[in-house]
Design a protein around this motif. Structure first.
Motif, PDB file in Angstrom:
ATOM      1  N   THR A 197     -41.995 100.047 -53.519  1.00  0.00           N
ATOM      2  CA  THR A 197     -41.716 101.066 -52.505  1.00  0.00           C
ATOM      3  C   THR A 197     -40.867 102.195 -53.072  1.00  0.00           C
ATOM      4  O   THR A 197     -41.097 103.360 -52.780  1.00  0.00           O
ATOM      5  N   LYS A 239     -42.813 104.898 -54.908  1.00  0.00           N
ATOM      6  CA  LYS A 239     -43.806 105.701 -54.183  1.00  0.00           C
ATOM      7  C   LYS A 239     -43.391 107.171 -54.151  1.00  0.00           C
ATOM      8  O   LYS A 239     -42.231 107.482 -53.908  1.00  0.00           O
ATOM      9  N   SER A 298     -44.413 110.749 -52.267  1.00  0.00           N
ATOM     10  CA  SER A 298     -45.212 111.184 -51.120  1.00  0.00           C
ATOM     11  C   SER A 298     -46.303 112.143 -51.586  1.00  0.00           C
ATOM     12  O   SER A 298     -46.076 113.039 -52.386  1.00  0.00           O
ATOM     13  N   SER A 316     -47.838 108.450 -58.297  1.00  0.00           N
ATOM     14  CA  SER A 316     -46.666 107.617 -58.059  1.00  0.00           C
ATOM     15  C   SER A 316     -46.083 107.159 -59.383  1.00  0.00           C
ATOM     16  O   SER A 316     -46.719 107.243 -60.420  1.00  0.00           O
ATOM     17  N   VAL A 363     -49.274 101.588 -51.056  1.00  0.00           N
ATOM     18  CA  VAL A 363     -48.218 102.349 -51.744  1.00  0.00           C
ATOM     19  C   VAL A 363     -48.625 102.666 -53.183  1.00  0.00           C
ATOM     20  O   VAL A 363     -47.770 102.829 -54.044  1.00  0.00           O
ATOM     21  N   ASP A 364     -49.918 102.755 -53.448  1.00  0.00           N
ATOM     22  CA  ASP A 364     -50.487 103.271 -54.705  1.00  0.00           C
ATOM     23  C   ASP A 364     -50.361 102.358 -55.906  1.00  0.00           C
ATOM     24  O   ASP A 364     -50.662 102.775 -57.014  1.00  0.00           O
ATOM     25  N   GLY A 390     -40.511 107.987 -50.793  1.00  0.00           N
ATOM     26  CA  GLY A 390     -41.485 108.979 -51.257  1.00  0.00           C
ATOM     27  C   GLY A 390     -40.863 110.242 -51.790  1.00  0.00           C
ATOM     28  O   GLY A 390     -41.562 111.226 -52.002  1.00  0.00           O
ATOM     29  N   ASN A 445     -37.849 108.424 -59.680  1.00  0.00           N
ATOM     30  CA  ASN A 445     -39.169 109.033 -59.845  1.00  0.00           C
ATOM     31  C   ASN A 445     -39.149 110.252 -60.758  1.00  0.00           C
ATOM     32  O   ASN A 445     -40.186 110.637 -61.284  1.00  0.00           O
TER      33      ASN A 445
END
Lengths: 174, 213, 150
Positions: A51, A54, A56, A109, B56-57, B121, B128
């Motif tokens: 999660t 992820k 968006s 992602s 969730v990819d 996200g 990320n």
């Protein structure tokens, strides 16, 4: 405020699932049920990690479209002959490793949590099997896989051994 | 949640639906006493979480979870259950109350910690925007493999995967050392069944399996 | 297993097992382009043998894929993985540095492809061997619960 809550609702659901796994692990006296709870806990932790990775609007981290076009040469077939020359041209034009860091046109992602969790799942089933093998051996030794019964048998055995040792000592002194 | 999926209402519904199934399955496992049902429900839990990974990819993780979590671990759990017992004893009240309090406290602490986490996200979150994004950017030039998970697994983090393979090998070795490789007990079973075929000799073979000769 | 009411199960399983094995190899060699890889393919191969064992009995599966073979396979898998690393070292690179396999400059991918294929093969052998060893260890034990009790 509502947006803040909605953005984190997913985390909270996953944490609740995690706590269900933890509760099963703690509360049940049956060793197999305990192992199932541990597996549940582990699966849910993997959910949490994935999660966090992820993004968006992103897709699965498999490059497609403009991101997966050969940067030099015509393709894999021509790579052996044309690769060196094309790379040299690129290096001469843009300095060192100009093409190295690509500018992504699509959103993906984060692949890193996927890699970590992929291996964690396989290792999880391996450790689960070791735990279950231990449970099978416990069952063969004690005749039960309930934690409290195993503890009781352990206590009785220890007391019996203690009494026997005391008896042997008293016999030796007498 | 709507920002996570860019307002795609259908995927939000799928998300809620799958998480609800996961929750119901978890609660059912906690309340069940039949071990067979518990093992099957844990397989269902794995399968549903595999579906959620796709949402969730994480397609590679979904694949692994479906093959390993739902397939292999269910087989191993069933094998262990066959060798032990079929029902669990009901928990005593004291044993339920203490863990419940511990879990509530831990859950509250974790939920308090999520306040500091980046939103779901968020593309600019440290996780990320850091090394994960770099892998995506350099993997095509350096390895020429479109599925970024494979070069990260095999090339950038090859040592890690070597360690994981060793762990799996060691686990297989440990299980074999604990339970035997399966040949001796099986040979005994075949011999016993050939001799009489009734179940009383199976018990005898189980007992004779114990001796550490 | 000599009863007749499992005949549909056995025919279907006989049809499925080659397909499952082939799918495992597809997953293995297509892992560069789509989801998949050594871990998944190893488990799928193990599952094919487990299906055979469930339908035709564990002794038949042990004759087809002996436990000696599965545990050797697990060890060989780890050795293949480690061997690719030593190959890179022999070519003058660091351990597991695939770029050094064919002395390529950055941007050339043959070493990366061959190296990743090699380690995925090692993972395939290691995981399928270890999983089958685990399965045989559990299935080879004498069951406590009799079939009639279900």
């Amino acid at each position: 405020m509502l947006e803040f809550l909605l953005e984190r609702a997913n985390y909270w659901v996953v944490i609740v699932l995690m706590m269900i796994g933890l509760y099963i692990t703690f509360a049940s006296q049956n060793l197999i049920k305990r192992m199932v709870g541990l597996g549940l806990f582990q699966t849910t932790i993997c959910l949490f990690y994935v999660t966090l990775g992820k993004v968006s609007g992103g897709t699965a981290p498999i490059l497609f479209g403009d991101d997966a076009i050969e940067h030099h040469g015509a393709g894999h077939g021509a790579e052996t002959e044309g690769g060196h020359a094309a790379l040299d041209a690129v290096l001469a034009a843009g300095g060192e490793h100009a093409e190295r860091v690509a500018h992504l046109t699509n959103t993906y992602s984060n692949p890193l949590p996927h890699v970590l969790m992929l291996t964690a799942i396989v290792v999880g089933v391996a450790t689960l099997s070791v735990g279950l093998a231990l449970v099978v051996r416990i069952r063969e030794a004690y005749g039960s896989i309930e934690n409290d019964e195993v503890n009781e048998i352990d206590l009785e055995t220890a007391l019996a051994q203690h009494a026997e040792a005391e008896k042997a000592v008293s016999e030796a002194t007498a | 949640m709507h920002s996570m999926f860019n307002g795609d209402f259908g995927i939000v519904l799928v998300n809620i639906f799958l998480l609800a199934i996961l929750f119901a399955t978890g609660v059912a496992i906690a309340r069940m006493r039949s071990l067979f049902a518990i093992v099957m429900l844990s397989g269902i839990y794995s399968l549903v979480s595999a579906a959620w990974y796709v949402a969730v990819d994480a397609v590679d993780v979904a694949f692994t979870e479906a093959a390993v979590g739902a397939g292999m671990s269910t087989v191993v759990l069933l094998g262990a259950m066959l060798l032990t017992s079929r029902t669990a004893k009901p928990e005593k009240l004291f044993f339920r109350l203490g863990p419940l309090l511990v879990c509530l406290a831990t859950g509250a602490a974790l939920i308090y910690a999520t306040v500091d986490l980046p939103a779901l996200g968020d593309a600019s979150s440290p996780a990320n925007a850091g090394v994960g994004l770099t892998y995506l950017q350099v993997a095509w030039f350096e390895t020429g493999i479109p599925n970024v998970v494979t070069p990260v697994l095999g090339s950038y983090r090859g040592f890690d995967t070597l360690g994981e393979t060793c762990v799996v090998f060691t686990a297989g070795l440990a299980v074999a050392l604990l339970l035997g490789f399966g040949e001796r007990s099986l040979a005994e079973r075949i011999r016993n069944e050939g001799r009489s075929g009734d179940h009383s000799t199976r018990k005898a073979s189980a007992a004779s399996d114990e001796d550490p000769s | 297993m000599n009863t007749d009411h499992h005949v549909i199960l056995r025919v279907i399983a006989k049809m499925l097992i080659p397909v499952i094995t082939m799918f495992a190899f597809y997953v293995q060699f297509h892992g560069d382009f789509g989801p998949g890889g050594g871990f998944q393919a190893g488990v799928i191969i193990a599952v094919a043998v487990i299906l055979y064992a469930l339908v035709f009995g564990v002794p038949a599966a042990m004759r087809a894929v002996p436990p000696v073979f599965t545990r050797s396979l697990a060890a060989v898998g780890v050795m293949i993985y480690a061997g690719v690393g030593f190959w890179a070292m022999l070519q003058g690179g660091h351990y597991l540095e695939y770029q050094a396999l064919f002395h390529e400059p950055p941007g050339e991918h043959h070493g990366q492809h061959i190296g990743i294929l090699g380690i995925e093969l090692g993972v395939l052998c290691g995981v399928s061997g270890a999983m089958l060893t685990i399965f045989y260890a559990f299935a080879g034990r004498v069951a406590e619960i009799r079939d009639e009790d279900w």
